[in-house]
Scaffold this motif. Structure first.
Motif, PDB file in Angstrom:
ATOM      1  N   ASP A 286      45.589 106.610   1.774  1.00 55.54           N
ATOM      2  CA  ASP A 286      44.639 105.520   1.956  1.00 55.54           C
ATOM      3  C   ASP A 286      44.564 105.209   3.454  1.00 55.54           C
ATOM      4  OD1 ASP A 286      42.862 103.514   1.368  1.00 55.54           O
ATOM      5  OD2 ASP A 286      44.369 102.065   0.742  1.00 55.54           O
ATOM      6  N   ILE A 287      43.477 104.564   3.877  1.00 50.97           N
ATOM      7  CA  ILE A 287      43.339 104.226   5.293  1.00 50.97           C
ATOM      8  C   ILE A 287      44.027 102.904   5.619  1.00 50.97           C
ATOM      9  CG2 ILE A 287      41.711 103.522   7.096  1.00 50.97           C
ATOM     10  CD1 ILE A 287      39.794 105.588   6.136  1.00 50.97           C
TER      11      ILE A 287
ATOM     12  N   VAL B  64      54.168 105.861  -2.469  1.00 50.77           N
ATOM     13  CA  VAL B  64      54.551 104.960  -1.380  1.00 50.77           C
ATOM     14  C   VAL B  64      53.414 103.994  -1.066  1.00 50.77           C
ATOM     15  CG1 VAL B  64      56.176 106.588  -0.360  1.00 50.77           C
ATOM     16  CG2 VAL B  64      53.804 106.637   0.344  1.00 50.77           C
ATOM     17  N   GLY B  65      53.783 102.838  -0.469  1.00 50.10           N
ATOM     18  CA  GLY B  65      52.803 101.778  -0.281  1.00 50.10           C
ATOM     19  C   GLY B  65      52.355 101.524   1.140  1.00 50.10           C
TER      20      GLY B  65
ATOM     21  N   ASP C 199      49.270 104.580  -1.070  1.00 46.25           N
ATOM     22  CA  ASP C 199      48.254 103.542  -1.259  1.00 46.25           C
ATOM     23  C   ASP C 199      48.967 102.216  -1.447  1.00 46.25           C
ATOM     24  OD1 ASP C 199      46.158 101.826  -2.656  1.00 46.25           O
ATOM     25  OD2 ASP C 199      45.018 103.686  -2.372  1.00 46.25           O
ATOM     26  N   ASP C 200      48.434 101.141  -0.844  1.00 44.02           N
ATOM     27  CA  ASP C 200      49.114  99.861  -0.943  1.00 44.02           C
ATOM     28  C   ASP C 200      48.860  99.139  -2.272  1.00 44.02           C
ATOM     29  OD1 ASP C 200      46.481  99.343  -0.350  1.00 44.02           O
ATOM     30  OD2 ASP C 200      46.898  97.603   0.897  1.00 44.02           O
ATOM     31  N   GLN C 201      47.991  99.687  -3.110  1.00 44.96           N
ATOM     32  CA  GLN C 201      47.735  99.077  -4.419  1.00 44.96           C
ATOM     33  C   GLN C 201      48.512  99.827  -5.501  1.00 44.96           C
ATOM     34  OE1 GLN C 201      43.570  98.073  -5.309  1.00 44.96           O
ATOM     35  NE2 GLN C 201      43.070  98.565  -3.184  1.00 44.96           N
TER      36      GLN C 201
ATOM     37  N   VAL D 103      55.624 106.475   4.090  1.00 51.99           N
ATOM     38  CA  VAL D 103      55.183 107.873   4.068  1.00 51.99           C
ATOM     39  C   VAL D 103      56.062 108.715   4.992  1.00 51.99           C
ATOM     40  CG1 VAL D 103      53.336 109.485   4.661  1.00 51.99           C
ATOM     41  CG2 VAL D 103      52.775 107.352   3.513  1.00 51.99           C
ATOM     42  N   LEU D 104      56.237 108.244   6.220  1.00 52.63           N
ATOM     43  CA  LEU D 104      57.018 109.004   7.205  1.00 52.63           C
ATOM     44  C   LEU D 104      58.466 109.184   6.758  1.00 52.63           C
ATOM     45  CD1 LEU D 104      55.693 107.520  10.585  1.00 52.63           C
ATOM     46  CD2 LEU D 104      54.936 109.563   9.354  1.00 52.63           C
ATOM     47  N   ARG D 105      59.042 108.138   6.155  1.00 50.08           N
ATOM     48  CA  ARG D 105      60.418 108.243   5.665  1.00 50.08           C
ATOM     49  C   ARG D 105      60.499 109.266   4.531  1.00 50.08           C
ATOM     50  NH1 ARG D 105      60.831 102.505   6.727  1.00 50.08           N
ATOM     51  NH2 ARG D 105      60.053 102.038   4.639  1.00 50.08           N
TER      52      ARG D 105
END
Length: 223
Positions: free
Chosen positions: A54-55, A33-34, A8-10, A39-41
C-alpha cells in the motif's frame, strides 16, 4: 511456490487478501504487516518473492519502503496495491522500482495474474493506469527535461556499455540485465557506475530518460 508479503495498514484488507491468495495452489502468503518499518524488519527474515504494498501507511509509507527494498533486495518484486491513481504516486512508484501498480478495485484474477507476471520479470499495470503512464512519459519527452550528453563522452562507450544502456532504458533491473547479457550483477553494477561517469549523468533515471529521448533503446548493438 511464490512467497508473498502483504503490507497494508487496514487489517481487513490484509486478512481478506490472505484468504484469497492462499486459495491459489502456487501462492503462499508468508507475512502480513501494517507499515513500512514492519516490512523492512520482515523482509530480512522472510525474503518474500513479491510484496503487495500500500502507499499510505503509518511509520513509513510505501514509496519510501519500496525505494529502500529495491536498493538492498533488488530481486524482490513489488506491486503497489492502492486506491490512489495520482500522477505523482504512479511516477514515483515506477521510478523507485515497483514492478506493478494496481488499484484495489481490481479483480482477483487481475491480482493473481499480476503476481505471476512480476514474479516472472514482467511489469504489470492496471489498464487505466497504463494510459496515465504513457501520458506521463509523453509529457516528459515533450517537456524541457531534455538531457544533453556531450557527443565525445558517448563515443567513449564500449559495446557492452551500450547494451546495458538499452536495457536500462527498457526498464530492466540489474539482475534482469545480467541474465539477458550473460554478465554478473556485479559487472552490471560497476558498468553502470562507469557509464554514468562517462556521460556525466546523475543516476539511473536520467540514463533511462536519455536512452528513450535519443532513441538509443531502439538501436541494435549486437555484432
Amino acid at each position: 511456490m511464490i512467497k508473498i508479503m502483504i503490507a497494508d495498514d487496514q487489517e481487513l484488507i490484509r486478512q481478506s487478501l490472505h484468504i484469497i491468495l492462499n486459495n491459489e495452489h502456487d501462492l503462499e502468503v508468508i507475512d502480513l504487516v501494517g507499515n513500512g518499518k514492519e516490512v523492512l524488519r520482515s523482509v530480512r527474515k522472510e525474503k518474500p518473492d513479491v510484496i503487495l504494498m500500500d502507499i499510505r501507511m503509518p511509520e513509513m509509507d510505501g514509496m519510501v519502503c519500496t525505494q529502500i527494498i529495491k536498493e538492498y533486495y533488488p530481486e524482490i518484486k513489488i506491486i503497489i496495491l492502492t486506491t490512489f491513481d495520482d500522477d505523482e504516486y504512479v511516477f514515483n512508484a515506477l521510478k523507485h522500482g515497483a514492478s506493478g501498480y494496481l488499484l484495489k478495485g481490481c479483480s482477483v484474477k487481475e491480482l493473481v495474474d499480476a503476481i505471476h507476471k512480476v514474479y516472472n520479470g514482467t511489469a504489470m499495470i492496471n489498464e487505466n493506469i497504463a494510459s496515465k503512464v504513457v501520458k506521463l512519459f509523453s509529457r516528459m519527452a515533450q517537456s524541457n527535461m531534455v538531457l544533453k550528453v556531450d557527443e565525445k563522452n558517448s563515443q567513449s562507450l564500449k559495446k557492452t556499455e551500450w547494451q546495458i544502456i538499452v536495457q536500462v532504458g527498457s526498464g530492466l533491473s540489474n539482475k534482469e540485465i545480467a541474465a539477458k547479457l550473460n554478465l554478473s550483477e556485479g559487472t552490471v553494477r560497476n558498468s553502470l557506475s562507469t557509464i554514468l561517469s562517462k556521460l556525466e549523468l546523475r543516476d539511473r533515471t536520467q540514463l533511462a530518460i536519455w536512452a528513450v529521448q535519443t532513441g538509443v533503446i531502439y538501436r541494435d548493438f549486437e555484432e
